[in-house]
Design an enzyme around this catalytic site. Sequence first.
Site, short mmCIF file in Angstrom:
data_model
loop_
_atom_site.label_atom_id
_atom_site.label_comp_id
_atom_site.label_asym_id
_atom_site.label_seq_id
_atom_site.Cartn_x
_atom_site.Cartn_y
_atom_site.Cartn_z
CD GLU A 165 -2.91 -1.07 2.39
OE1 GLU A 165 -2.77 -0.17 3.23
OE2 GLU A 165 -3.85 -1.86 2.40
CD GLU A 350 -3.73 -5.85 4.19
OE1 GLU A 350 -4.52 -5.02 4.69
OE2 GLU A 350 -2.50 -5.70 4.18
C1 BGC Z 1 -3.09 -2.42 6.08
C2 BGC Z 1 -3.14 -3.18 7.37
C3 BGC Z 1 -4.21 -2.59 8.25
C4 BGC Z 1 -5.54 -2.76 7.56
C5 BGC Z 1 -6.74 -2.26 8.32
C6 BGC Z 1 -4.43 -2.05 5.53
O1 BGC Z 1 -4.40 -0.73 5.11
O2 BGC Z 1 -2.27 -3.06 5.14
O3 BGC Z 1 -1.88 -3.16 7.96
O4 BGC Z 1 -4.24 -3.13 9.53
O5 BGC Z 1 -5.52 -2.09 6.33
O6 BGC Z 1 -6.67 -0.89 8.52
#
Ligand code: BGC
Length: 444
Positions: A165, A350
Site C-alpha cells: 500500500e 487483504e
Molecule cells: C493495512 C493493514 C491494516 C488494515 C486495516 C491495511 O491498510 O495493510 O496493515 O491493519 O488495512 O486498517
Amino acid sequence: MSLQFPDGFVWGAATAAYQIEGSPLADGAGESIWHRFSHTPGRVANNDTGDIACDHYRRWASDLDLMAELGLKAYRFSISWSRLYPEGTGRFNPAGAAFYERLVDGLLKRGIEPYVTLYHWDLPAALDDRGGWLNPDSAAWFADYARGAYRLLDDRVKHWVTLNEPWVIADGGYLHGVLAPGHKSAWESPRVSHNLLRAHGEAVRAYRADGRHRIGLVLNLEPKVAASDAPEDVAAARRGDAYMNRQYLDPVFKASHPPELAEIYGEGWQQPPAGDYALTGEKIDFLGINYYSRGLTVNDPSAWPVRIRTVKNPGATYTDVGWEVVPSAFTELLVRVAREYGNPEVYITENGSAFYDPPTARDCRVDDPLRTQYLKDHLAAVHAAIAQGANVRGYFVWSLLDNLEWALGYSKRFGIVHVDYQTQVRTPKTSAHYYRDVIRRNGL
Ligand code: BGC
C-alpha cells in the site's frame, strides 16, 4: 446455492510484522519508524506500542499450529527490514534473519505456502535519519535489502510482494502525518509516492536477476463514488480516484500519471521524468489488491489538498473503523481492474473488517456475526468478479489475529482469531470457523 471457487484457489490469511511480532529490538534488530512513532506520546491511541503486540516473535510455532488447524493454505506476512539490516543498509544481522527462516520452514512443514511482503511500513529508523522515502537513494537501499531477503529465502518462498500500500505510506505518513513518520506536506507526498514506486521497480529488477519465482505489488484500492449527480461531486470522485487508485495503477500498468495529480498537489506536483516509467512499470507477476470499502464522495473545498470528503450512506452498515460495508463495490473494482489494466493475475492480499468483540473470550467462544457476514458477502463478491472474467487467484483475510491497528492501537479488532492481550490466549472466532469450512469446501 453453493458457490465453488476454481481449483487451486489460494486461501490464506495476512498479517504484518510490526502489528503482531513484538520484541522489536530482539536479537540485534534496529529501531523502525513505527517503534519511534509509537513511543512518541500522543501518536497512537492509548499510547499503545508494538513492544509486545501478539508476541508472535516468541509464539510463532503455536501460531503456525493454529493456522494449520484453520486449514490455511497460505500465509502472507511481512519481514521487518531492520531485523535483517539494523541500520537499513550495510551490516546484515543473521540472528534477526533466523526468525524468518524458522517461520518459513515452520510454514512449509505444515503445508502452508509463505507469501512474503518486503515492506509493510516499518522503515529502519536509521534510514529515516537519512531522509527516508524522500531520499532518492531509498530505491537503491530497498533493492539492496530485497536482494538480502531473496538470498535468504527465495529457495523456499515462491511469492514475493515488494510494497504494501504505497498510498497509505504517502498519504498517512507524509501528507496527513497520522502514521509514521508523521510528516504533513503536499510537497513531500508525491515525491514519496514516486520514490516508493521506483523502489518497487528496483526490487522487481533485482528479483529478475536473483530470484526464481514470482513477485508483485500490493495496492489498496477504493472505488470513489460521487454522492450526487452534481458536477462538483462527480469531479471530486474522479479526483479521489486519481489520488488513491490511479496514482499507483497508472505508473505500474500504463506508463503515465493521472492528470488530476497536478491539480491536487498544485505547486507540490512535479511530473516524474518520462524515463522513470520503464522502472515503475517493470513487469510484475501479479497484483495484490487490498479492499475494505468504497468512498461515497463529495466535493469539499476545505479538505486540503484533495478537496474531497467521504459521506455516510444512511442505512448502510459501517464497521468499527467507520468504513461502509459494500461488497458489490468489491466486484465492480475487480472487474474494472481486469478491464482497464489488462486483466492481471490478482490476489486479494487483504480484505476484512473491524467490529466490536467481547473483551475476553467466554467459554472459549467469540461470536462475531458481523465479521462473519462481511467475510461471506465479500467472498461472494470475489466469486462474482471471477464469474465476470477477473483473474483472481487467491484470497487472504485480514487478519489472522487481532493486532496493533497502527495509530488506533489495540482499540480495533480485525482478527478472525481473538487475542487476549493480557494472557496472549488466542481464540478462533465464529468467523474463523466459518472460514475453515469455506477452505475445506473450496466454496461457500
Ligand atoms: C493495512 C493493514 C491494516 C488494515 C486495516 C491495511 O491498510 O495493510 O496493515 O491493519 O488495512 O486498517
